[in-house]
Design a protein around this motif. Structure first.
Motif, PDB file in Angstrom:
ATOM      1  N   ASP A  22      78.471  43.818  33.405  1.00  0.00           N
ATOM      2  CA  ASP A  22      79.329  43.754  34.598  1.00  0.00           C
ATOM      3  C   ASP A  22      78.459  43.463  35.830  1.00  0.00           C
ATOM      4  OD1 ASP A  22      81.340  43.899  36.441  1.00  0.00           O
ATOM      5  OD2 ASP A  22      81.896  45.985  36.004  1.00  0.00           O
ATOM      6  N   LYS A  23      78.449  42.224  36.292  1.00  0.00           N
ATOM      7  CA  LYS A  23      77.594  41.808  37.413  1.00  0.00           C
ATOM      8  C   LYS A  23      78.005  42.487  38.725  1.00  0.00           C
ATOM      9  CE  LYS A  23      75.206  39.050  34.936  1.00  0.00           C
ATOM     10  NZ  LYS A  23      73.932  39.487  34.447  1.00  0.00           N
ATOM     11  N   LYS A  24      79.286  42.716  38.907  1.00  0.00           N
ATOM     12  CA  LYS A  24      79.748  43.379  40.128  1.00  0.00           C
ATOM     13  C   LYS A  24      79.239  44.811  40.186  1.00  0.00           C
ATOM     14  CE  LYS A  24      83.991  40.755  40.777  1.00  0.00           C
ATOM     15  NZ  LYS A  24      85.446  40.813  40.818  1.00  0.00           N
ATOM     16  N   LEU A  25      79.279  45.504  39.073  1.00  0.00           N
ATOM     17  CA  LEU A  25      78.795  46.873  39.010  1.00  0.00           C
ATOM     18  C   LEU A  25      77.291  46.919  39.239  1.00  0.00           C
ATOM     19  CD1 LEU A  25      79.523  49.833  38.514  1.00  0.00           C
ATOM     20  CD2 LEU A  25      79.184  49.430  36.072  1.00  0.00           C
ATOM     21  N   LEU A  27      75.521  44.728  40.971  1.00  0.00           N
ATOM     22  CA  LEU A  27      75.312  44.430  42.385  1.00  0.00           C
ATOM     23  C   LEU A  27      75.621  45.646  43.256  1.00  0.00           C
ATOM     24  CD1 LEU A  27      74.620  42.221  44.468  1.00  0.00           C
ATOM     25  CD2 LEU A  27      77.047  41.675  44.539  1.00  0.00           C
ATOM     26  N   LEU A  28      76.704  46.350  42.953  1.00  0.00           N
ATOM     27  CA  LEU A  28      77.077  47.533  43.710  1.00  0.00           C
ATOM     28  C   LEU A  28      76.035  48.640  43.552  1.00  0.00           C
ATOM     29  CD1 LEU A  28      79.298  48.851  45.443  1.00  0.00           C
ATOM     30  CD2 LEU A  28      80.342  49.655  43.338  1.00  0.00           C
ATOM     31  N   THR A  30      72.847  48.232  42.773  1.00  0.00           N
ATOM     32  CA  THR A  30      71.623  47.787  43.446  1.00  0.00           C
ATOM     33  C   THR A  30      71.747  47.970  44.960  1.00  0.00           C
ATOM     34  OG1 THR A  30      71.303  46.150  41.706  1.00  0.00           O
ATOM     35  CG2 THR A  30      70.030  45.849  43.711  1.00  0.00           C
TER      36      THR A  30
END
Length: 195
Positions: A22-25, A27-28, A30
């Protein structure tokens, strides 16, 4: 650090796999870690040098200079406004002040009331102290709430169109509304012709 990461990876493999997918997770997570690191870093930065702090106390010379600047700014702005009125022409303005600027300092106090005997008289007492602030340089000063600009006593205007009733009316209305003063405190005269 590698051992810590390996320990987390071994204990929660499904959780790490979900974050990787999950790239959004990712990013969040990070962004959250970076934000916490920035907040932590600001704790170690100096608050500012002692020379940067503004002094609330002004000498009488500074106060007079500030009042002179205020007065010349008002006069300059009035000259610009009046000279832009049709028919006014060249303009000179003089503004007089009723008082000097006033500083309002924060205070705190106690009030007490005692009722008297049969005559209904009472005793009142009041005690107020100024609120003091200590700077990082171990200096004390009062807490300045606001500075009240001086009241304008009157305005004298000399302009080329000072003899024209229509121009005088327009100038009087403009000055009265800009300065919020009575029209009786505004004097307008015709400028002498240069020879």
């Amino acid at each position: 650090m590698a051992k810590w990461f390996d320990r987390i990876r071994d204990s929660h493999p499904a959780w790490l796999e979900r974050i990787k997918k999950d790239k959004k997770l990712l990013l969040l997570l990070t962004a959250g870690i970076l934000g916490m690191l920035l907040l932590l870093a600001t704790e170690f930065l100096p608050a500012g040098s002692e020379g940067e702090e503004a002094s609330e106390v002004r000498s009488p010379e500074e106060a007079a200079r500030d009042q002179g600047t205020y007065l010349s700014d008002v006069e300059k702005n009035l000259e610009e406004i009046i000279s832009s009125i049709a028919g006014a022409g060249r303009t000179k303005v003089m503004v007089t002040l009723e008082n000097s600027e006033e500083s309002v300092w924060a205070t705190q106090g106690n009030r007490s009331e005692e009722s008297g005997g049969a005559d209904g008289g009472g005793q009142y007492s009041s005690e107020e102290e100024y609120v003091l602030i200590r700077s990082s340089a171990s200096e004390e000063g009062g807490l300045l709430l606001k500075i009240i600009q001086p009241r304008i006593r009157g305005v004298a205007i000399v302009c080329d169109g000072g003899d024209n009733v229509y121009v005088r009316e327009k100038i009087t209305a403009a000055v009265a509304s800009v300065l919020d003063i009575s029209t009786a405190k505004i004097s307008i005269a015709k400028m002498a012709s240069e020879q």
